[in-house]
Scaffold this active site. Structure first.
Site, short mmCIF file in Angstrom:
data_model
loop_
_atom_site.label_atom_id
_atom_site.label_comp_id
_atom_site.label_asym_id
_atom_site.label_seq_id
_atom_site.Cartn_x
_atom_site.Cartn_y
_atom_site.Cartn_z
N ALA A 17 19.84 61.09 30.01
CA ALA A 17 19.02 61.58 28.90
C ALA A 17 19.83 62.52 28.02
O ALA A 17 19.79 62.42 26.79
CB ALA A 17 17.78 62.30 29.44
N LEU A 50 53.41 35.92 36.43
CA LEU A 50 54.10 36.39 37.63
C LEU A 50 54.38 35.21 38.54
O LEU A 50 53.59 34.27 38.61
CB LEU A 50 53.21 37.37 38.40
CG LEU A 50 52.92 38.71 37.73
CD1 LEU A 50 51.81 39.43 38.46
CD2 LEU A 50 54.18 39.55 37.71
N LYS A 52 45.94 42.67 42.51
CA LYS A 52 45.99 41.65 41.47
C LYS A 52 44.55 41.41 41.03
O LYS A 52 43.79 40.74 41.71
CB LYS A 52 46.64 40.36 41.96
CG LYS A 52 46.78 39.35 40.83
CD LYS A 52 47.73 38.24 41.17
CE LYS A 52 48.03 37.39 39.94
NZ LYS A 52 46.85 36.88 39.25
N ARG A 80 45.51 37.04 26.25
CA ARG A 80 46.88 36.64 26.53
C ARG A 80 47.24 35.35 25.77
O ARG A 80 48.34 35.18 25.28
CB ARG A 80 47.02 36.42 28.03
CG ARG A 80 48.36 35.89 28.44
CD ARG A 80 48.48 35.94 29.96
NE ARG A 80 49.79 35.55 30.39
CZ ARG A 80 50.13 34.30 30.70
NH1 ARG A 80 49.24 33.36 30.62
NH2 ARG A 80 51.35 34.02 31.07
N GLU A 103 43.81 44.35 32.52
CA GLU A 103 42.89 43.29 32.86
C GLU A 103 41.46 43.72 32.55
O GLU A 103 41.04 44.82 32.91
CB GLU A 103 43.05 43.01 34.37
CG GLU A 103 42.57 41.69 34.82
CD GLU A 103 43.66 40.61 34.81
OE1 GLU A 103 44.75 40.82 34.23
OE2 GLU A 103 43.38 39.54 35.37
N LYS A 132 49.50 36.26 46.84
CA LYS A 132 48.09 35.87 46.76
C LYS A 132 47.44 35.85 48.14
O LYS A 132 48.10 35.57 49.13
CB LYS A 132 47.98 34.45 46.17
CG LYS A 132 48.53 34.31 44.76
CD LYS A 132 47.55 34.88 43.76
CE LYS A 132 47.65 34.24 42.41
NZ LYS A 132 47.12 32.94 42.24
N CYS A 138 33.16 2.36 37.70
CA CYS A 138 32.03 1.57 37.24
C CYS A 138 32.54 0.64 36.15
O CYS A 138 33.29 1.06 35.27
CB CYS A 138 30.98 2.51 36.67
SG CYS A 138 29.79 1.69 35.63
N CYS A 189 26.91 2.29 30.75
CA CYS A 189 26.70 3.31 31.77
C CYS A 189 26.43 4.66 31.10
O CYS A 189 27.22 5.12 30.29
CB CYS A 189 27.94 3.40 32.66
SG CYS A 189 27.73 4.59 33.96
S1 IVH Z 1 51.77 42.68 35.79
C1 IVH Z 1 55.17 40.20 33.60
N1 IVH Z 1 49.90 43.65 37.32
O1 IVH Z 1 48.26 38.38 36.73
C2 IVH Z 1 53.80 40.04 34.12
N2 IVH Z 1 49.53 41.55 36.32
O2 IVH Z 1 50.57 36.12 36.31
C3 IVH Z 1 53.04 41.33 33.99
N3 IVH Z 1 47.35 40.57 36.84
O3 IVH Z 1 47.33 37.13 33.91
C4 IVH Z 1 51.81 41.28 34.74
N4 IVH Z 1 46.64 42.20 38.11
O4 IVH Z 1 46.75 39.61 33.89
C5 IVH Z 1 50.27 42.61 36.55
N5 IVH Z 1 48.35 44.65 38.70
C6 IVH Z 1 48.70 43.63 37.92
C7 IVH Z 1 47.88 42.53 37.70
C8 IVH Z 1 48.32 41.49 36.89
C9 IVH Z 1 46.33 41.02 37.59
C10 IVH Z 1 47.35 39.26 36.14
C11 IVH Z 1 47.81 39.33 34.72
C12 IVH Z 1 48.32 37.95 34.44
C13 IVH Z 1 48.70 37.46 35.78
C14 IVH Z 1 50.20 37.36 35.85
#
Ligand code: IVH
Length: 682
Positions: A42, A91, A123, A144, A180, A324, A436, A442
């Protein structure tokens, strides 16, 4: 804004507005970035409304960096392009500890050191964006895109409360922040609940919801969605000649945090491979409890001087790695196996599952890819199966859990009739995909076949593009191409976004398309594998559509460049009564073409003979050998069967040679083929 207005703005009002902007920005920061508000909603609303009222009274006070501007303006027609001053790279990925170890080894070797200090971060599973601050003011925000240029989504990003519209006074003259955009899990849940209540489409996961919300041409919609942002790096920057450039990734993130940019607390600085893997496991264990989705962790060499020495390989830095998380798997039961028909007629078996939560979404279907896959995995209705989902990939059935099969369960069989239209299902000998054969009738394939039919190189109906085809088919106005010729301008003009003028133009184009050539008409039918050149050959060879329809596979094989696959496809198409009906309707609707005088090429010496090529020939490439055989009217098939007349075998011939021997087929080497090709001596 005219100077008259500015002149009329009392200094006291301007000062109050500036103070309010700063206080509101401060509360926004505490609330959205630090997650630790110090005022009630508020109280905050009171300050916000006071600022709105001032700006309303003195419009010159409503600057672009005012928090009142976070609501989104009028919708845009399209996003502009933004060229990134420094490319936004990707990356390299790793999926195992071994790959992480290899990364650390490469880094150590390249730097000639025994131990490396790494900055480690989550990530984030969102969308990469770039935010440009000029003299501390947020001026341009972009997606991007392809890495070199993205879309200008400044208006949308302004609505993200965690993104400061103005940086503190000591901000560098130019700072491009990279990070991000995400939707927190709890905001995603409430968005989907609201969507469900409105009967609107649900989002599959927070990433899709964030992407859908950010890429709205109407920024007011973005404003209504709760997005957040985390900074993880920088693009182009001008530190302003001061000694301010941070020397490490860790120092950079601390500096960005001082500039009030949101930086995650879930980061660390670690030593060597044990440090990397320790962080990976620790955050992996807490993944479900984090407020946002992550799909792995990112390792970055901490020291910028070391980063520079490592440099880049193609589109990725050598100094960073995305480790990953493995795809998530879980068990559930197969309730049914359905078959879906795609836009090209491909039939895909799909397992209907007891709903199960995996990889961040509830999964009710999983693809089984094709018939062979179902057989290989031996999936049956009632089985308990392991389902896997990784990132944005379509969920798939990995395997059956042994011992879960119900008594009396039966293996899956591909239907022989298309579940959409009842036409015969065809699977050509060398293909894994069943299709098909009801191309023109179709429903699943209607849009595709209509677009093909109307295409420039087919019947050439100008103005019938994807949008119109979608509308016509969705509204049920056009079921087969023949329906096109029954359209009138009035029913077209009744469609959404169709002006009278363009309706009349489309009708005129349809009229004009009634007169065509046999070759174009054959091509327009959209018979699988029949391209423009083949359509021309067929027209020339048979001269009339009747002759083509009546030609069996053997007669089709006599046409130049028509092999067994094509011959079977053509024969199947015309054998399908639905397709013949549509052709009849097109004729009845007045579609006409000139028949041609059939020009059969004289049968070559290999006419009616089937060859198979295998292994490497000493001097001829496979294409050259094929061309020589076909020039003489022979056919080249991909596999050996009882119908094969000659196998031409080179070095390293394998199973085809064995098979040909078993079947007693004549085997030639390159010399043998050349002798057969040599002009007969008389
Ligand atoms: S550094 C030179 N740090 O991952 C690359 N990227 O393949 C600089 N991403 O789409 C990226 N978390 O948006 C970096 N802590 C992080 C990240 C990150 C997610 C994503 C980024 C990009 C992809 C890179």
């Amino acid at each position: 804004m005219g100077s008259a207005v500015t002149a009329a703005t009392p200094p006291a009002a301007a000062a109050r507005a500036a103070a309010l902007r700063q206080t509101i920005a401060e509360h926004n920061f505490r609330y959205y970035v630090q997650d630790a508000p110090t005022v009630s909603d508020a109280e905050f609303d009171g300050l916000f409304r006071e600022l709105q009222a001032l700006e309303h009274e003195y419009p010159s006070l409503a600057t672009a960096d005012s928090p009142t501007q976070r609501v989104g303006g009028a919708p845009a027609a399209a996003f502009d392009g933004v060229a990134h001053r420094v490319p936004m790279l990707s990356l390299a990925n790793a999926f195992s500890d071994d790959e992480a170890a290899a990364f650390d080894r490469r880094v150590r070797e390249a730097l000639g050191v025994d131990l490396v200090l790494y900055a480690v971060e989550p990530k984030f599973d969102g969308l990469a964006v770039s935010l440009v601050y000029e003299d501390g003011v947020f001026t341009v925000g972009a997606t991007r895109g392809d890495g070199s240029s993205g879309e200008n989504v400044t208006a949308n990003l302004r609505t993200v409360r965690a993104i400061p519209l103005r940086l503190p006074i000591d901000a560098p003259p130019l700072l491009e922040v990279r990070g991000e955009v995400l939707m927190l899990k709890r905001d995603f849940e409430s968005l989907n609940a609201a969507q469900a209540a409105k009967g609107d489409k649900l989002f599959a996961n927070p990433r899709n919801a964030a992407a859908g919300s950010l890429r709205q041409l109407d920024a007011r919609i973005s404003a209504s969605r709760r997005l957040t942002f985390f900074a993880y790096g920088i693009g182009s920057v001008d530190w302003g000649g001061r000694d301010a450039a941070p020397p490490t990734q860790d120092a950079l993130l601390r500096h960005l945090a001082e500039l009030r940019l949101p930086v995650t607390r879930e980061r660390a600085v670690v030593l060597g491979l044990p440090g990397l893997l320790g962080y990976y496991r620790a955050i992996g264990a807490r993944r479900g409890a984090l407020p946002f989705d992550i799909d792995g962790v990112v390792y970055k060499v901490n020291d910028f001087a070391q980063q520079e020495r490592l440099g880049f390989v193609s589109r990725a830095p050598r100094f960073a790695l995305a480790h990953k998380f493995p795809a998530e798997e879980t068990a559930t039961e197969v309730v049914a196996i359905d078959v879906q028909v795609g836009r090209t007629g491909a039939l895909t078996p799909v397992a209907r599952l007891k709903p199960v939560f995996v990889g961040g979404v509830t999964v009710t279907n999983a693809t089984l890819h094709n018939e062979d896959e179902v057989r290989r995995k031996d999936v049956q209705v009632g089985d308990t199966v392991i389902v896997r989902r990784a990132g944005d990939v379509i969920p798939e059935v990995v395997r059956v859990v042994p011992g879960t099969r119900a008594a009396g369960s039966r293996p899956f069989a591909m239907p022989t009739a298309c579940p959409e239209c009842g036409s015969a299902v065809v699977r050509l000998p060398d293909e894994v995909i069943a299709r098909c054969s009801g191309g023109l009738v179709c429903p699943a394939q209607r849009k595709q076949s209509l677009l093909h039919f109307a295409g420039r190189r087919a019947m050439d109906v100008e103005g019938l593009g994807e949008k119109l085809a979608d509308q016509l088919v969705d509204a049920g106005i056009v079921r087969t191409p023949a329906d096109l010729y029954r359209l009138d301008a009035a029913s077209l003009a009744a469609l959404e976004r169709m002006a009278d003028r363009s309706a009349a133009n489309v009708i005129a184009a349809i009229e004009a398309s009634r007169e065509t050539t046999l070759a174009r008409f054959i091509f327009a039918l959209g018979i699988r594998h029949v391209g423009e050149a083949t359509a021309r050959d067929l027209a020339r060879h048979f001269g009339s559509l009747e002759a083509l329809i009546d030609a069996g596979e053997a007669a089709l094989l006599e046409v130049r460049d028509v092999g067994p696959v094509l011959a079977e496809s053509i024969a199947r198409f015309f054998a399908e009564p639905h397709n013949r009906d549509v052709i009849g309707q097109l004729r009845a609707a007045g579609v006409r073409w000139r028949d041609e005088a059939p020009q059969r090429s004289p049968p070559g010496r290999f006419a009616g003979l089937a060859f198979v090529l295998t292994g490497t020939l000493p001097s001829l490439s496979r294409d050259q050998a094929k061309a020589l055989i076909e020039a003489e009217g022979g056919k080249v098939a991909g596999s050996v069967s009882a119908k094969t007349n000659y196998l031409v075998a080179g070095i390293d011939a394998g199973s085809k040679l064995t098979r040909a021997r078993e079947l007693g087929i004549s085997i030639l080497d390159e010399d043998g083929l050349r002798q057969l090709l040599a002009p007969p001596r008389d």
